[in-house]
Scaffold this motif. Structure first.
Motif, PDB file in Angstrom:
ATOM      1  N   ALA A 208      -1.296   6.548  -1.545  1.00 57.25           N
ATOM      2  CA  ALA A 208      -1.369   7.322  -2.785  1.00 57.25           C
ATOM      3  C   ALA A 208      -2.667   7.118  -3.559  1.00 57.25           C
ATOM      4  CB  ALA A 208      -0.180   6.985  -3.674  1.00 57.25           C
ATOM      5  N   SER A 209      -3.277   5.927  -3.427  1.00 55.93           N
ATOM      6  CA  SER A 209      -4.483   5.650  -4.217  1.00 55.93           C
ATOM      7  C   SER A 209      -5.444   4.775  -3.418  1.00 55.93           C
ATOM      8  CB  SER A 209      -4.117   4.974  -5.535  1.00 55.93           C
ATOM      9  OG  SER A 209      -3.477   3.744  -5.291  1.00 55.93           O
ATOM     10  N   SER A 210      -6.649   4.620  -3.938  1.00 54.62           N
ATOM     11  CA  SER A 210      -7.708   3.874  -3.255  1.00 54.62           C
ATOM     12  C   SER A 210      -7.297   2.460  -2.832  1.00 54.62           C
ATOM     13  CB  SER A 210      -8.957   3.828  -4.131  1.00 54.62           C
ATOM     14  OG  SER A 210      -9.974   3.093  -3.502  1.00 54.62           O
ATOM     15  N   PRO A 211      -6.584   1.689  -3.655  1.00 59.75           N
ATOM     16  CA  PRO A 211      -6.192   0.346  -3.215  1.00 59.75           C
ATOM     17  C   PRO A 211      -5.280   0.341  -1.981  1.00 59.75           C
ATOM     18  CG  PRO A 211      -5.958   0.536  -5.588  1.00 59.75           C
ATOM     19  CD  PRO A 211      -6.234   1.914  -5.062  1.00 59.75           C
ATOM     20  N   ASP A 212      -4.684   1.489  -1.659  1.00 59.06           N
ATOM     21  CA  ASP A 212      -3.766   1.587  -0.528  1.00 59.06           C
ATOM     22  C   ASP A 212      -4.470   1.959   0.782  1.00 59.06           C
ATOM     23  OD1 ASP A 212      -1.623   1.159  -2.322  1.00 59.06           O
ATOM     24  OD2 ASP A 212      -1.566   3.305  -2.794  1.00 59.06           O
ATOM     25  N   GLN A 213      -5.787   2.158   0.753  1.00 65.98           N
ATOM     26  CA  GLN A 213      -6.502   2.627   1.948  1.00 65.98           C
ATOM     27  C   GLN A 213      -6.251   1.721   3.147  1.00 65.98           C
ATOM     28  OE1 GLN A 213     -11.029   1.782   1.515  1.00 65.98           O
ATOM     29  NE2 GLN A 213     -10.262   2.151  -0.550  1.00 65.98           N
ATOM     30  N   VAL A 214      -6.283   2.356   4.350  1.00 66.81           N
ATOM     31  CA  VAL A 214      -5.990   1.640   5.591  1.00 66.81           C
ATOM     32  C   VAL A 214      -7.105   1.892   6.609  1.00 66.81           C
ATOM     33  CG1 VAL A 214      -3.483   1.627   5.314  1.00 66.81           C
ATOM     34  CG2 VAL A 214      -4.587   3.579   6.422  1.00 66.81           C
ATOM     35  N   ILE A 215      -7.310   0.919   7.483  1.00 70.22           N
ATOM     36  CA  ILE A 215      -8.249   1.073   8.598  1.00 70.22           C
ATOM     37  C   ILE A 215      -7.601   2.021   9.600  1.00 70.22           C
ATOM     38  CG2 ILE A 215      -9.419  -0.127  10.493  1.00 70.22           C
ATOM     39  CD1 ILE A 215      -9.374  -2.648   8.684  1.00 70.22           C
ATOM     40  N   ILE A 216      -8.357   2.998  10.076  1.00 71.07           N
ATOM     41  CA  ILE A 216      -7.762   3.998  10.970  1.00 71.07           C
ATOM     42  C   ILE A 216      -8.299   3.894  12.406  1.00 71.07           C
ATOM     43  CG2 ILE A 216      -7.019   5.591   9.174  1.00 71.07           C
ATOM     44  CD1 ILE A 216      -9.540   7.262   9.716  1.00 71.07           C
ATOM     45  N   ASN A 217      -8.364   2.675  12.910  1.00 66.65           N
ATOM     46  CA  ASN A 217      -8.710   2.474  14.316  1.00 66.65           C
ATOM     47  C   ASN A 217      -7.485   2.662  15.221  1.00 66.65           C
ATOM     48  OD1 ASN A 217      -7.523   0.103  13.310  1.00 66.65           O
ATOM     49  ND2 ASN A 217      -8.490  -1.138  14.896  1.00 66.65           N
ATOM     50  N   VAL A 218      -6.312   2.748  14.633  1.00 59.61           N
ATOM     51  CA  VAL A 218      -5.056   3.086  15.304  1.00 59.61           C
ATOM     52  C   VAL A 218      -4.371   4.161  14.454  1.00 59.61           C
ATOM     53  CG1 VAL A 218      -4.783   0.802  16.365  1.00 59.61           C
ATOM     54  CG2 VAL A 218      -3.778   1.255  14.115  1.00 59.61           C
ATOM     55  N   PRO A 219      -3.436   4.926  15.017  1.00 62.20           N
ATOM     56  CA  PRO A 219      -2.778   5.961  14.208  1.00 62.20           C
ATOM     57  C   PRO A 219      -2.072   5.370  12.990  1.00 62.20           C
ATOM     58  CG  PRO A 219      -2.315   6.297  16.526  1.00 62.20           C
ATOM     59  CD  PRO A 219      -2.989   4.958  16.403  1.00 62.20           C
ATOM     60  N   ARG A 220      -2.322   5.981  11.842  1.00 63.86           N
ATOM     61  CA  ARG A 220      -1.684   5.586  10.578  1.00 63.86           C
ATOM     62  C   ARG A 220      -1.033   6.819   9.956  1.00 63.86           C
ATOM     63  NH1 ARG A 220      -2.188  -0.081  10.364  1.00 63.86           N
ATOM     64  NH2 ARG A 220      -4.312  -0.582  10.997  1.00 63.86           N
TER      65      ARG A 220
END
Length: 179
Positions: A125-137
């Protein structure tokens, strides 16, 4: 005369009874088919330029609108959109010409538009929740409701440029899928 009056009354009662209850009845079972308008589709921008930076810095920018359109006409129209990234490369793609996909982060942000019933849920929902996308997210999802629906969001991509990265225009592929 009295006999005629009684006969007429009896005929009237018999006619009323005949109209009120049929002697026999048969049912017809009627069916119809409601077809789905389409399937489950996802659309993304063909290209995006998120900016520029130097080695050991971070570049971020929005990719543009991503839309999942669910026209399956389902009783339970649940779907999940996922996202994954390749490495970003320039030139020959040597180690100094590659930004590994472990340096690529994503956050969907909230929906910019939705329609249909059910619950629409951003993956991040927001910037602090960002995830690395080297695998499906998970990028976005929909649960509940019935019938057709859609959601649009404008995700942000964040790329950390490692020390030792050479100058050049780097290209990678961010793939969104809907299931």
């Amino acid at each position: 005369m009295r006999k005629r009056l009684i006969s007429a009354a009896f005929v009237g009662v018999a006619a009323s009874a005949a109209l009120a209850a049929p002697a026999a009845a048969e049912d017809t079972t009627v069916t119809l088919t409601v077809n789905a308008a389409g399937g489950l589709q996802i659309t993304v921008p063909a290209t995006a330029n998120i900016g520029q930076g130097t080695e050991n810095s971070t570049v971020s920018g929005q990719l543009g609108p991503v839309t999942v359109l669910d026209q399956r006409g389902s009783l339970v129209p649940n779907w999940t959109a996922t996202v994954i990234s390749t490495d970003f490369v320039t030139g020959g793609g040597t180690s100094g010409e590659t930004i590994p996909n472990v340096n690529v982060r994503y956050w969907s942000g909230p929906a910019t538009a939705t329609a249909g019933s059910g619950t629409f849920t951003p993956g991040q929902a927001s910037s602090p929740d960002q995830v690395i996308i080297n695998v499906p997210r998970t990028a976005f999802g929909h649960t509940g409701g019935t019938g057709n629906n859609f959601a649009t969001w404008n995700p942000t991509l964040v790329v950390d440029i490692p020390v030792g990265t050479v100058a050049g225009t780097y290209t990678g592929t961010v793939t969104h899928s809907a299931f």
